[in-house]
Design a protein around this motif. Structure first.
Motif, short mmCIF file in Angstrom:
data_model
loop_
_atom_site.label_atom_id
_atom_site.label_comp_id
_atom_site.label_asym_id
_atom_site.label_seq_id
_atom_site.Cartn_x
_atom_site.Cartn_y
_atom_site.Cartn_z
N PHE A 44 1.35 -1.57 0.31
CA PHE A 44 -0.04 -0.27 -0.19
C PHE A 44 0.91 1.14 0.26
O PHE A 44 0.86 1.92 -0.69
CB PHE A 44 -1.02 0.06 1.40
N ALA A 45 1.67 1.06 0.70
CA ALA A 45 2.60 2.52 0.60
C ALA A 45 3.66 2.74 -0.25
O ALA A 45 3.89 3.91 -0.92
CB ALA A 45 3.65 2.34 1.40
N HIS A 46 3.80 1.58 -1.46
CA HIS A 46 3.92 2.36 -2.83
C HIS A 46 3.08 2.73 -3.43
O HIS A 46 3.96 3.21 -4.44
CB HIS A 46 5.20 0.51 -3.08
N GLY A 47 2.00 2.69 -3.67
CA GLY A 47 1.13 3.52 -3.99
C GLY A 47 1.46 2.74 -6.06
O GLY A 47 1.11 1.65 -6.25
N ARG A 48 1.22 3.92 -6.49
CA ARG A 48 1.54 3.61 -7.72
C ARG A 48 2.61 3.26 -8.97
O ARG A 48 2.77 2.35 -9.40
CB ARG A 48 1.81 4.47 -8.90
N TYR A 49 4.04 2.77 -7.44
CA TYR A 49 5.63 2.21 -7.79
C TYR A 49 5.48 0.92 -7.26
O TYR A 49 6.30 0.69 -6.89
CB TYR A 49 6.47 3.96 -6.85
N PRO A 93 10.43 -4.05 10.04
CA PRO A 93 11.03 -2.65 9.21
C PRO A 93 9.60 -1.90 8.53
O PRO A 93 10.61 -2.34 6.81
CB PRO A 93 12.46 -3.27 8.96
N THR A 94 8.51 -2.18 9.26
CA THR A 94 7.29 -1.64 8.00
C THR A 94 7.41 -0.64 7.15
O THR A 94 7.82 0.94 7.45
CB THR A 94 6.67 -2.12 9.20
N TRP A 95 6.29 -0.63 6.05
CA TRP A 95 6.38 0.52 5.21
C TRP A 95 5.28 0.63 5.13
O TRP A 95 5.43 2.26 5.95
CB TRP A 95 6.74 -0.24 3.84
N GLN A 96 4.22 0.45 5.70
CA GLN A 96 3.11 1.44 6.36
C GLN A 96 2.39 0.43 7.26
O GLN A 96 2.46 -0.65 7.36
CB GLN A 96 2.28 1.21 5.05
N ASP A 97 2.11 0.78 8.75
CA ASP A 97 1.56 0.33 9.30
C ASP A 97 0.60 1.76 9.91
O ASP A 97 1.03 2.83 10.70
CB ASP A 97 2.42 -0.72 10.38
N THR A 98 -0.41 0.92 10.59
CA THR A 98 -1.26 2.82 11.67
C THR A 98 -1.04 2.16 13.35
O THR A 98 -1.50 3.25 13.41
CB THR A 98 -2.99 2.31 11.83
N TYR A 99 -0.69 0.73 13.75
CA TYR A 99 0.44 0.56 14.82
C TYR A 99 0.57 0.33 15.06
O TYR A 99 2.38 0.67 15.52
CB TYR A 99 -1.11 0.28 15.85
N GLY A 100 1.57 -1.05 14.84
CA GLY A 100 2.16 -2.37 14.86
C GLY A 100 1.26 -3.54 16.25
O GLY A 100 2.56 -3.63 17.35
N PHE A 101 1.07 -3.84 16.16
CA PHE A 101 0.22 -4.92 17.12
C PHE A 101 1.31 -6.34 17.70
O PHE A 101 1.71 -6.48 18.52
CB PHE A 101 -1.72 -5.74 16.93
N SER A 102 1.57 -6.62 16.75
CA SER A 102 3.03 -7.90 16.37
C SER A 102 3.98 -7.57 17.35
O SER A 102 4.30 -7.92 18.13
CB SER A 102 3.76 -8.08 15.68
N VAL A 103 4.57 -5.55 17.57
CA VAL A 103 5.13 -5.25 18.50
C VAL A 103 5.35 -5.35 20.02
O VAL A 103 5.97 -6.10 20.64
CB VAL A 103 5.45 -3.72 18.28
N LEU A 104 3.30 -5.05 20.10
CA LEU A 104 3.36 -5.45 21.55
C LEU A 104 3.49 -6.99 21.91
O LEU A 104 4.09 -6.96 23.29
CB LEU A 104 2.08 -4.77 21.63
N GLU A 105 2.96 -7.77 20.97
CA GLU A 105 3.05 -9.29 21.27
C GLU A 105 4.74 -9.30 21.10
O GLU A 105 5.10 -10.59 22.22
CB GLU A 105 2.39 -10.06 20.30
N MET A 106 5.42 -9.55 20.91
CA MET A 106 6.85 -9.42 20.83
C MET A 106 7.50 -9.17 22.01
O MET A 106 8.50 -10.00 22.88
CB MET A 106 7.15 -9.12 19.66
N THR A 143 7.11 8.73 2.18
CA THR A 143 6.14 9.38 0.93
C THR A 143 6.84 8.92 -0.31
O THR A 143 8.22 9.06 -0.09
CB THR A 143 6.23 10.65 0.80
N ILE A 144 6.07 7.82 -0.68
CA ILE A 144 6.59 7.61 -2.43
C ILE A 144 6.22 8.52 -3.33
O ILE A 144 5.28 8.12 -3.69
CB ILE A 144 6.47 6.30 -2.41
N ASN A 145 7.03 9.23 -3.90
CA ASN A 145 6.48 9.73 -5.42
C ASN A 145 7.11 9.52 -6.59
O ASN A 145 6.77 9.87 -7.35
CB ASN A 145 6.75 11.42 -4.92
#
Length: 382
Positions: free
Chosen positions: A219-224, A268-281, A319-321
């Motif tokens: 999703f973060a890469h959009g058109r690219y 090393p995520t490109w896009q995340d609204t939170y990061g629940f897996s980080v909490l679990e780890m 931002t990926i333009n």
């Protein structure tokens, strides 16, 4: 207390359906907009509308409050909504500027109305994004800001054990169903380069990869988006190096068991609204290497993990333009991963101190008992 919810998916279970003393009534299939969305999409390809409009005569009189996730309500009943980006959630319309979309103002008025008693941001980044939106609507802003709360999701401690200090082989784990969006490719590139440079080998490092390689859209890469040859290259590296142990998915209990055996997590995520897996780890005593998008700086501070500091836009996202932007950011993330991995290999004491700090922050910031108390205080407003 009886609480009406609009589904029992992962977000609801993580942020709303958390108190065994409450009764949760699922009204997902009693929401008129569930059916209106399907009709409008089929007839005119109209955007989905994130509104909860319950059938009024089905509403029980003894339900104290409605609690939604990423939705606003059109009802006479008191309601609360937890959200991860902005509220209301209004999808873009081609050719219409975001702030000129009439659906946005219409739904903001639902939030400003007295039936809405609270809106709950899941992070400070989310709260700041909401405030930025409200700056454009001075008429509604004062009414809505007074209802705005911040409440990080709860997370119980899952493991109090400590990794052996003298263990020679370090275990790293990446877990993300959306393999490419979550940074799985960059993990593979970083460890493959370190192996080629003779810095790591299968004797001293194991890299567990849990993720579906077929989930290629980022999703973060959009058109690219990446080309097929890139995906094939990543899959070849995984198959060809004994460092890597790959599985497409694991049930949650097996994933938690894996985190308990892991020394350092990877997101090393490109896009995340939170990061629940980080909490679990972290709840397993496993500190994490992550990027700094959205809520991650809040939940993965330097004392409890490692942060890859990428340039962010005003939505706290990458931002990926152009294809060049993507390639440059990928190179930066990979180089930072390599540097951090080498630091971990060279300094086991820092790894152990972060493991302890990760557990401590889970206990202090995400305590389920305190979360229930805070949520009940919000419900009391209804």
């Amino acid at each position: 207390m009886k609480i009406i919810v609009s589904g029992r998916g992962y977000p609801e279970k993580r942020n709303i359906i958390v108190n065994e003393k409450h009764t949760y009534l699922d009204f997902k299939y009693k929401n008129i907009w569930l059916y209106l969305n399907k009709i409008r999409n089929k007839a005119t390809k109209a955007n989905k509308t994130f509104v909860f409009y319950p059938v009024s005569f089905l509403m029980p009189d003894d339900a104290q409050v409605i609690h939604l996730f990423n939705e606003v309500a059109c009802t006479d009943k008191r309601w609360v909504s937890t959200f991860e980006t902005e509220l209301p959630r209004v999808l873009p319309v081609p050719g219409v500027p975001k702030l000129a979309n009439p659906a946005l103002r219409k739904q903001l008025r639902l939030i400003a109305a007295p039936q809405c008693v609270a809106i709950v941001a899941i992070s400070e980044a989310t709260r700041q994004i909401q405030l930025r939106l409200l700056n454009a609507f001075p008429e509604e802003a004062p009414l809505i800001i007074s209802k705005l709360h911040k409440l990080h999701p709860p997370q119980p401690v899952l493991y109090q054990g400590q990794r052996p200090e003298q263990e020679s082989r370090l275990i790293f784990t990446f877990a993300g169903n959306e393999f490419y969006r979550k940074g799985g490719a960059e993990v593979v590139l970083a460890f493959s380069e370190l192996a080629s440079e003779g810095i790591v080998s299968a004797r001293d490092v194991q890299v567990n990869i849990v993720g579906d390689l077929r989930n290629r859209y980022n999703f973060a890469h959009g058109r690219y988006q990446d080309e097929d040859y890139f995906y094939q290259h990543i899959e070849t590296l995984i198959r060809g190096n004994a460092l890597f142990s790959h599985t497409a998915s694991l049930p949650n209990h097996a994933l938690i068991d894996l985190f308990k055996r892991t020394h350092a997590g990877l997101l090393p995520t490109w896009q995340d609204t939170y990061g629940f897996s980080v909490l679990e780890m972290q709840a397993c005593g496993c500190p994490v290497i992550s990027t700094n998008v959205r809520a991650l700086p809040e939940i993965n501070p330097s004392e409890a993990g490692w942060m890859i500091e990428c340039p962010l836009n005003d939505m706290f996202e990458l931002t990926i333009n152009s294809a060049e932007d993507k390639a440059s950011l990928r190179r930066f993330i990979v180089s930072q991963l390599k540097s951090t991995i080498q630091d971990i290999l060279a300094n086991r004491e820092a790894l152990l101190s972060r493991s302890k700090a990760a557990l401590t922050r889970i206990q202090q910031v995400h305590d389920p008992v305190r979360f229930k108390e805070q949520l009940n205080a919000i419900y009391a407003l209804a």
